[in-house]
Design an enzyme around this catalytic site. Structure first.
Site, PDB file in Angstrom:
ATOM      1  N   ASP A 129       0.854  -1.174   0.000  1.00 20.67           N
ATOM      2  CA  ASP A 129       0.000   0.000   0.000  1.00 20.67           C
ATOM      3  C   ASP A 129       0.902   1.240   0.000  1.00 20.67           C
ATOM      4  OD1 ASP A 129      -2.381   1.604   0.478  1.00 20.67           O
ATOM      5  OD2 ASP A 129      -1.689   1.769   2.547  1.00 20.67           O
TER       6      ASP A 129
ATOM      7  N   ASP B 192      -0.303   5.080   0.906  1.00 22.88           N
ATOM      8  CA  ASP B 192      -0.569   6.100   1.916  1.00 22.88           C
ATOM      9  C   ASP B 192      -0.431   5.540   3.326  1.00 22.88           C
ATOM     10  OD1 ASP B 192      -1.770   8.611   0.385  1.00 22.88           O
ATOM     11  OD2 ASP B 192      -2.548   6.804  -0.576  1.00 22.88           O
TER      12      ASP B 192
END
Length: 284
Positions: free
Chosen positions: A74, A76
């Site tokens: 991922d 963020d």
């Protein structure tokens, strides 16, 4: 982990019912593998996390390849320290409102697609210059990101960045960190301004899992040879699908679903979890 921590860990596991505990240092006084007989994995993790709260605990099976051949991460609050949509919303004067929605969505309290649509709609009319300003002034790689990616690639892994965020951010972040590929949502833009919509279909939790499985096929491996990293509820399906799923500074639901939670170390802790000592890192 110090030698004193190791002694306490052995005592805690024995009290919890472990029949035998064998250790092998990955990096002396930094990280150690504990081979535990007689306790199931959740009990091992719960025992060590409660008894040694200052350490990062990753539980994984002994069998199988340690350095994984695929990394799916991922972006963020994982590879970078920010939530890009929250920073972008600041330029529209709506950061507090949007950040509250982001936080609730990452905790798994809101439907991801609906939360994404609401946040992006709030950005309608924002000039695209805010994207470049956000990148220049606010987006920073988390400590250890480049070393994690460079070292895994040096050990033969493919590295993919997959995000429920936006390609205007994942493309430069992937280049900065050295990822082989990036997957994210596309903001719709016209006349130099955001339209407040994203191109369909959206990148959500199901897409993240599908990306991991698709990349496994591309590399020619099973999911057991893949590593996934994330922090939010929309990362859970890919964390569960990977042979090693690691939560990084994560929300409670993601932390519970993963094989372990990096709460204290930086992203290079994920190299130690794969048995890769510091002498074998590629410092980037």
């Amino acid at each position: 982990m110090s030698s004193n921590d190791l002694a306490l860990a052995r005592a805690l596991l024995a009290q919890a019912g472990a029949k035998r505990v064998r250790e092998a240092w990955v990096d002396f006084d930094v990280a150690v593998d504990l081979h535990v007989d007689g306790l199931v994995a959740p009990a091992v993790r719960a025992t060590l996390e409660s008894g040694l709260p200052g350490l990062d605990i990753i539980v994984q099976p002994e069998e199988g390849r340690r350095p994984k051949r695929l990394l799916v991460a991922d972006m963020d609050s994982t590879i970078i320290g920010q939530e890009c949509i929250d920073e972008l919303a600041d330029f529209a004067g709506r950061k507090a409102e949007i950040a509250a929605i982001t936080e609730a969505a990452m905790r798994g309290e809101l439907d991801f697609a609906q939360a994404l649509a609401a946040r992006v709609a709030a950005l309608a009319g924002l000039a695209t210059g805010a994207i470049q300003q956000t990148l220049a002034e606010r987006v920073h790689l988390n400590p250890g990101a480049r070393t994690l990616v460079a070292t895994m690639k040096a050990h033969g892994a493919r590295c993919v960045l997959v995000s429920g965020g936006f390609t205007v951010f994942t493309e430069p972040v992937a280049a900065m960190a050295g990822f082989d590929r990036q997957v994210a949502n596309r903001l719709e833009i016209s006349g130099g301004r955001l339209l407040g919509t994203v191109r369909q279909p959206i990148i959500d939790s199901a897409t993240k899992r599908a990306t991991l499985l698709g990349e496994c096929k591309h590399v020619g491996i099973g999911p057991e040879d893949a590593l996934a990293i994330g922090d939010g509820a929309n990362d859970i399906p890919m964390l569960e699908a990977a042979g090693l799923g690691i939560a990084y500074r994560a929300k409670p639901k993601a932390a519970a679903a993963a094989d372990g939670h990096v709460r204290h170390g930086d992203l290079t802790a994920i190299l130690l979890a794969q048995g890769i000592a510091r002498s074998r890192w590629v410092m980037a």
